[in-house]
Design a protein around this motif. Structure first.
Motif, PDB file in Angstrom:
ATOM      1  N   PHE A 102       0.841  -1.195   0.000  1.00 21.00           N
ATOM      2  CA  PHE A 102       0.000   0.000   0.000  1.00 21.00           C
ATOM      3  C   PHE A 102       0.875   1.242   0.000  1.00 21.00           C
ATOM      4  O   PHE A 102       1.949   1.260   0.603  1.00 21.00           O
ATOM      5  CB  PHE A 102      -0.931  -0.021   1.221  1.00 21.00           C
ATOM      6  CG  PHE A 102      -1.790  -1.245   1.250  1.00 21.00           C
ATOM      7  CD1 PHE A 102      -3.003  -1.262   0.582  1.00 21.00           C
ATOM      8  CD2 PHE A 102      -1.360  -2.396   1.883  1.00 21.00           C
ATOM      9  CE1 PHE A 102      -3.785  -2.401   0.559  1.00 21.00           C
ATOM     10  CE2 PHE A 102      -2.122  -3.542   1.873  1.00 21.00           C
ATOM     11  CZ  PHE A 102      -3.344  -3.550   1.203  1.00 21.00           C
ATOM     12  N   LEU A 103       0.388   2.257  -0.696  1.00 18.43           N
ATOM     13  CA  LEU A 103       1.089   3.527  -0.819  1.00 18.43           C
ATOM     14  C   LEU A 103       0.174   4.620  -0.276  1.00 18.43           C
ATOM     15  O   LEU A 103      -0.999   4.689  -0.641  1.00 18.43           O
ATOM     16  CB  LEU A 103       1.411   3.792  -2.288  1.00 18.43           C
ATOM     17  CG  LEU A 103       2.055   5.113  -2.628  1.00 18.43           C
ATOM     18  CD1 LEU A 103       3.460   5.178  -2.057  1.00 18.43           C
ATOM     19  CD2 LEU A 103       2.113   5.291  -4.134  1.00 18.43           C
ATOM     20  N   PHE A 104       0.723   5.447   0.599  1.00 14.97           N
ATOM     21  CA  PHE A 104      -0.024   6.547   1.219  1.00 14.97           C
ATOM     22  C   PHE A 104       0.684   7.847   0.872  1.00 14.97           C
ATOM     23  O   PHE A 104       1.889   7.971   1.094  1.00 14.97           O
ATOM     24  CB  PHE A 104      -0.094   6.354   2.736  1.00 14.97           C
ATOM     25  CG  PHE A 104      -0.748   5.061   3.127  1.00 14.97           C
ATOM     26  CD1 PHE A 104      -2.111   4.999   3.326  1.00 14.97           C
ATOM     27  CD2 PHE A 104       0.004   3.907   3.273  1.00 14.97           C
ATOM     28  CE1 PHE A 104      -2.727   3.803   3.667  1.00 14.97           C
ATOM     29  CE2 PHE A 104      -0.605   2.710   3.618  1.00 14.97           C
ATOM     30  CZ  PHE A 104      -1.967   2.652   3.813  1.00 14.97           C
ATOM     31  N   LEU A 105      -0.067   8.790   0.344  1.00 16.35           N
ATOM     32  CA  LEU A 105       0.498  10.051  -0.124  1.00 16.35           C
ATOM     33  C   LEU A 105      -0.205  11.200   0.579  1.00 16.35           C
ATOM     34  O   LEU A 105      -1.429  11.272   0.585  1.00 16.35           O
ATOM     35  CB  LEU A 105       0.309  10.169  -1.639  1.00 16.35           C
ATOM     36  CG  LEU A 105       0.778  11.448  -2.311  1.00 16.35           C
ATOM     37  CD1 LEU A 105       2.284  11.611  -2.172  1.00 16.35           C
ATOM     38  CD2 LEU A 105       0.381  11.434  -3.778  1.00 16.35           C
ATOM     39  N   GLY A 106       0.570  12.100   1.188  1.00 17.49           N
ATOM     40  CA  GLY A 106       0.028  13.291   1.845  1.00 17.49           C
ATOM     41  C   GLY A 106       0.532  14.535   1.144  1.00 17.49           C
ATOM     42  O   GLY A 106       1.696  14.607   0.743  1.00 17.49           O
ATOM     43  N   ASN A 107      -0.360  15.528   1.001  1.00 16.83           N
ATOM     44  CA  ASN A 107      -0.037  16.743   0.256  1.00 16.83           C
ATOM     45  C   ASN A 107      -0.709  17.936   0.934  1.00 16.83           C
ATOM     46  O   ASN A 107      -1.916  17.931   1.146  1.00 16.83           O
ATOM     47  CB  ASN A 107      -0.539  16.581  -1.183  1.00 16.83           C
ATOM     48  CG  ASN A 107      -0.112  17.689  -2.083  1.00 16.83           C
ATOM     49  OD1 ASN A 107       0.743  18.502  -1.753  1.00 16.83           O
ATOM     50  ND2 ASN A 107      -0.711  17.745  -3.251  1.00 16.83           N
TER      51      ASN A 107
END
Length: 151
Positions: A102-107
């Motif tokens: 799983f990949l989690f991206l915060g922006n």
């Protein structure tokens, strides 16, 4: 149009050190894989002990990882003497958490002096597909002058 972002010179080191202190990230096996001004990425391998009764990644784990990427993306844009605390978030669970990892991206979407807003996305990565499984919008507080908190 993208908003220009200016980060403190040591932002990456601060985020990496803080992430390393997060026991829950160690517990679930998450790894910090990207750290740029306003953007943080975390990867998590599939583990059966992190699933719910149907074998999907548990929503609590998804929410925990999204909270971290949202908070750390905000921390990249905070002053060197600040710490970050989540004060609110909303999660939309869009699809079952089924994948090899799983990949989690915060922006960061709104940078303020005392309050920031970050958006997060969670992706399930399989052999042939990358699927968006959840989103988060988080409100985060810039905390200063608190001896009991460190970045």
């Amino acid at each position: 149009m993208a908003v220009p972002r200016i980060a403190e010179p040591d932002f990456k080191e601060r985020v990496e050190q803080s992430f390393a202190r997060q026991a829950v990230m160690k517990l679930i096996g998450a790894q910090l894989t990207r750290c740029e001004p306003g953007v943080v990425e975390v990867e998590l391998p599939f583990r059966a002990d992190l699933t719910q009764q149907h074998g999907f990644l548990h929503a609590g784990i998804v929410s925990t990882a999204l909270d971290s990427v949202c908070a750390y993306s905000a921390l990249t844009m905070m002053p060197a003497d600040a710490a970050v605390l989540t004060i609110e978030f909303k999660v939309n669970l869009l699809a079952p958490g089924k994948g090899d990892h799983f990949l989690f991206l915060g922006n960061v979407t709104k940078q303020g002096r005392t309050i920031m807003v970050s958006d997060g996305q969670a992706f399930a990565v399989g052999e042939t597909e990358v699927k968006l499984i959840a989103t988060m919008t988080a409100t985060l507080m810039v905390v200063k002058d608190r001896e009991d908190l460190q970045d």
